[in-house]
Scaffold this motif. Structure first.
Motif, mmCIF file in Angstrom:
data_model
loop_
_atom_site.group_PDB
_atom_site.id
_atom_site.type_symbol
_atom_site.label_atom_id
_atom_site.label_comp_id
_atom_site.label_asym_id
_atom_site.label_seq_id
_atom_site.Cartn_x
_atom_site.Cartn_y
_atom_site.Cartn_z
ATOM 1 N N GLY A 1 10.077 -31.831 -16.814
ATOM 2 C CA GLY A 1 9.221 -32.659 -15.973
ATOM 3 C C GLY A 1 8.077 -33.306 -16.722
ATOM 4 N N MET A 2 7.583 -34.404 -16.142
ATOM 5 C CA MET A 2 6.454 -35.107 -16.745
ATOM 6 C C MET A 2 5.621 -35.751 -15.649
ATOM 7 S SD MET A 2 8.845 -38.051 -18.261
ATOM 8 C CE MET A 2 9.664 -39.189 -17.154
ATOM 9 N N GLY A 3 4.351 -35.954 -15.961
ATOM 10 C CA GLY A 3 3.450 -36.555 -14.981
ATOM 11 C C GLY A 3 2.142 -35.792 -14.931
ATOM 12 N N GLY A 4 1.087 -36.460 -14.542
ATOM 13 C CA GLY A 4 -0.235 -35.844 -14.528
ATOM 14 C C GLY A 4 -0.432 -34.859 -13.383
ATOM 15 N N HIS A 5 -1.485 -34.068 -13.504
ATOM 16 C CA HIS A 5 -1.904 -33.147 -12.447
ATOM 17 C C HIS A 5 -0.770 -32.219 -11.990
ATOM 18 C CE1 HIS A 5 -5.543 -35.506 -12.269
ATOM 19 N NE2 HIS A 5 -4.832 -36.590 -12.046
ATOM 20 N N ARG A 6 -0.035 -31.717 -12.956
ATOM 21 C CA ARG A 6 1.038 -30.757 -12.700
ATOM 22 C C ARG A 6 2.215 -31.364 -11.927
ATOM 23 N NH1 ARG A 6 -0.375 -25.347 -13.595
ATOM 24 N NH2 ARG A 6 1.254 -24.663 -12.177
ATOM 25 N N ALA A 7 2.255 -32.668 -11.807
ATOM 26 C CA ALA A 7 3.342 -33.294 -11.051
ATOM 27 C C ALA A 7 4.691 -33.124 -11.744
ATOM 28 C CB ALA A 7 3.053 -34.782 -10.832
ATOM 29 N N GLY A 8 4.675 -32.933 -13.060
ATOM 30 C CA GLY A 8 5.919 -32.675 -13.772
ATOM 31 C C GLY A 8 6.599 -31.422 -13.269
ATOM 32 N N ASP A 9 5.786 -30.418 -12.939
ATOM 33 C CA ASP A 9 6.327 -29.184 -12.351
ATOM 34 C C ASP A 9 7.072 -29.501 -11.055
ATOM 35 O OD1 ASP A 9 4.032 -28.776 -13.928
ATOM 36 O OD2 ASP A 9 3.678 -26.808 -13.088
ATOM 37 N N VAL A 10 6.445 -30.359 -10.245
ATOM 38 C CA VAL A 10 7.015 -30.694 -8.941
ATOM 39 C C VAL A 10 8.363 -31.389 -9.123
ATOM 40 C CG1 VAL A 10 6.685 -32.027 -6.819
ATOM 41 C CG2 VAL A 10 4.730 -30.881 -7.897
ATOM 42 N N ALA A 11 8.420 -32.364 -10.034
ATOM 43 C CA ALA A 11 9.643 -33.137 -10.240
ATOM 44 C C ALA A 11 10.795 -32.261 -10.723
ATOM 45 C CB ALA A 11 9.384 -34.264 -11.234
ATOM 46 N N SER A 12 10.529 -31.405 -11.709
ATOM 47 C CA SER A 12 11.610 -30.579 -12.260
ATOM 48 C C SER A 12 12.037 -29.501 -11.273
ATOM 49 C CB SER A 12 11.201 -29.962 -13.596
ATOM 50 O OG SER A 12 10.090 -29.104 -13.454
ATOM 51 N N GLU A 13 11.082 -28.956 -10.522
ATOM 52 C CA GLU A 13 11.446 -27.918 -9.543
ATOM 53 C C GLU A 13 12.227 -28.516 -8.371
ATOM 54 O OE1 GLU A 13 9.570 -24.239 -6.923
ATOM 55 O OE2 GLU A 13 8.227 -25.557 -8.033
ATOM 56 N N MET A 14 11.812 -29.696 -7.892
ATOM 57 C CA MET A 14 12.567 -30.352 -6.821
ATOM 58 C C MET A 14 13.995 -30.657 -7.274
ATOM 59 S SD MET A 14 9.814 -33.045 -5.141
ATOM 60 C CE MET A 14 11.051 -33.809 -4.078
ATOM 61 N N THR A 15 14.135 -31.100 -8.515
ATOM 62 C CA THR A 15 15.459 -31.411 -9.063
ATOM 63 C C THR A 15 16.333 -30.169 -9.082
ATOM 64 O OG1 THR A 15 14.567 -33.207 -10.400
ATOM 65 C CG2 THR A 15 16.670 -32.251 -11.113
ATOM 66 N N MET A 16 15.807 -29.086 -9.607
ATOM 67 C CA MET A 16 16.562 -27.834 -9.675
ATOM 68 C C MET A 16 16.936 -27.336 -8.283
ATOM 69 S SD MET A 16 16.172 -24.324 -9.057
ATOM 70 C CE MET A 16 14.387 -24.061 -9.089
ATOM 71 N N THR A 17 15.970 -27.311 -7.377
ATOM 72 C CA THR A 17 16.194 -26.762 -6.034
ATOM 73 C C THR A 17 17.246 -27.555 -5.275
ATOM 74 O OG1 THR A 17 13.911 -25.967 -5.961
ATOM 75 C CG2 THR A 17 15.066 -26.165 -3.864
ATOM 76 N N GLN A 18 17.153 -28.879 -5.335
ATOM 77 C CA GLN A 18 18.091 -29.707 -4.575
ATOM 78 C C GLN A 18 19.501 -29.651 -5.159
ATOM 79 O OE1 GLN A 18 16.573 -33.656 -3.659
ATOM 80 N NE2 GLN A 18 14.507 -32.871 -3.360
ATOM 81 N N LEU A 19 19.622 -29.716 -6.488
ATOM 82 C CA LEU A 19 20.957 -29.632 -7.084
ATOM 83 C C LEU A 19 21.595 -28.280 -6.829
ATOM 84 C CD1 LEU A 19 20.520 -31.552 -10.465
ATOM 85 C CD2 LEU A 19 21.784 -32.290 -8.436
ATOM 86 N N LYS A 20 20.799 -27.224 -6.878
ATOM 87 C CA LYS A 20 21.304 -25.870 -6.578
ATOM 88 C C LYS A 20 21.872 -25.817 -5.165
ATOM 89 C CE LYS A 20 19.734 -21.037 -6.368
ATOM 90 N NZ LYS A 20 19.881 -20.706 -4.947
ATOM 91 N N GLN A 21 21.127 -26.353 -4.210
ATOM 92 C CA GLN A 21 21.586 -26.332 -2.822
ATOM 93 C C GLN A 21 22.860 -27.158 -2.651
ATOM 94 O OE1 GLN A 21 18.643 -27.518 0.072
ATOM 95 N NE2 GLN A 21 20.130 -27.631 1.743
ATOM 96 N N PHE A 22 22.871 -28.361 -3.219
ATOM 97 C CA PHE A 22 24.076 -29.203 -3.126
ATOM 98 C C PHE A 22 25.289 -28.483 -3.727
ATOM 99 C CE2 PHE A 22 21.137 -33.136 -3.439
ATOM 100 C CZ PHE A 22 21.067 -33.241 -2.055
ATOM 101 N N TRP A 23 25.089 -27.854 -4.875
ATOM 102 C CA TRP A 23 26.209 -27.228 -5.582
ATOM 103 C C TRP A 23 26.754 -26.023 -4.827
ATOM 104 C CZ3 TRP A 23 29.654 -28.736 -8.756
ATOM 105 C CH2 TRP A 23 30.441 -27.823 -9.470
#
Length: 249
Positions: free
Chosen positions: A37-59
């Protein structure tokens, strides 16, 4: 098959913006994911975690993937959905504006592995033909290398080597590069963020992957080498071994 996922904050960062995992669907196939993830104010955490969570659920809701065509279509469809979700979130939450993430994901069956990626997180394959990088970085320096303006050696130290030309969640539409490789027992996939690939040579990767260690020990050894060489970035990897669990260490 057997798989391991590991992530480490590194030696210099105050928090870990990487995420990912290895997930199994109803048919016992694996989906391995690494997101940086990348982005200011810890937003990189949000992007990478959302990606992981959603792909996990779809899979986990997915039935058997029987062909490379199905696997490639699955990755394109679901990464597109994740991209739309990330982009909408960044547009509607001030602290997440501009956030994004790299993504490298591999659908792994007993016959083939289908790899999709955006950004500079990588996938390597180790098989009878040797060790090969299966992804091509979507980065400024890689374009300069391809056009002959920069040598591969100089690219490793270029001040703009972290500039990405493509990332998940930063634009409304995104292009995912996909590739399928046939696999046999004994083959391995290594997915990793640039926190590993920038610090560990391909020869060291091969030496550790082929060493007489458990999969978990191999993952930890790779992270240890990255940290020994500076550990300036978060370090994340997934290893998939195409062996029956009963035959693997």
């Amino acid at each position: 098959m057997k798989a391991v996922f590991q992530t480490d904050i590194g030696k210099m960062r105050s928090h870990n913006e990487d995420n990912g995992g290895v997930f199994m669907n109803k048919a016992g196939n694996y989906l391995a994911v690494v997101a940086d993830g990348m982005g200011g104010h810890r937003a990189g955490d949000v992007a990478s975690e959302m990606t992981m969570t959603q792909l996990k659920q779809f899979w986990e809701e997915t039935e058997e993937i029987a062909s490379p065509q199905q696997a490639e279509a699955w990755l394109k469809e679901h990464v597109t959905k994740v991209n739309e979700s990330l982009f909408f979130h960044s547009q509607t939450n001030d602290h997440c504006q501009g956030m994004g993430t790299t993504i490298v994901a591999a659908i792994c069956t007993k016959q083939f592995a289908t790899i999709g990626h955006i950004g500079d997180s990588r996938c390597y394959v180790l098989n009878a033909n040797g060790f090969q990088q299966m992804t091509e970085d979507h980065s400024l320096v890689n374009e300069l290398v391809k056009s002959g303006q920069l040598s591969k050696e100089d690219a490793e130290y270029h001040p703009r080597r972290h500039v990405l030309l493509r990332a998940l969640g930063t634009e409304q539409t995104i292009q995912l590069d996909v590739k399928t490789v046939s696999v046999e027992e004994g083959d391995m996939l290594l997915l990793c963020s640039d926190g590993l690939s920038n610090k560990v040579t391909e020869q060291t990767m091969v030496d550790l992957l082929t060493s007489d260690r458990s999969l978990e020990e191999k993952a930890q050894a790779l992270i240890d080498v990255a940290n020994e060489h500076g550990g300036e970035d978060n370090i994340t990897l997934a290893i998939v071994q195409f062996l029956d669990v009963s035959e693997s260490r």
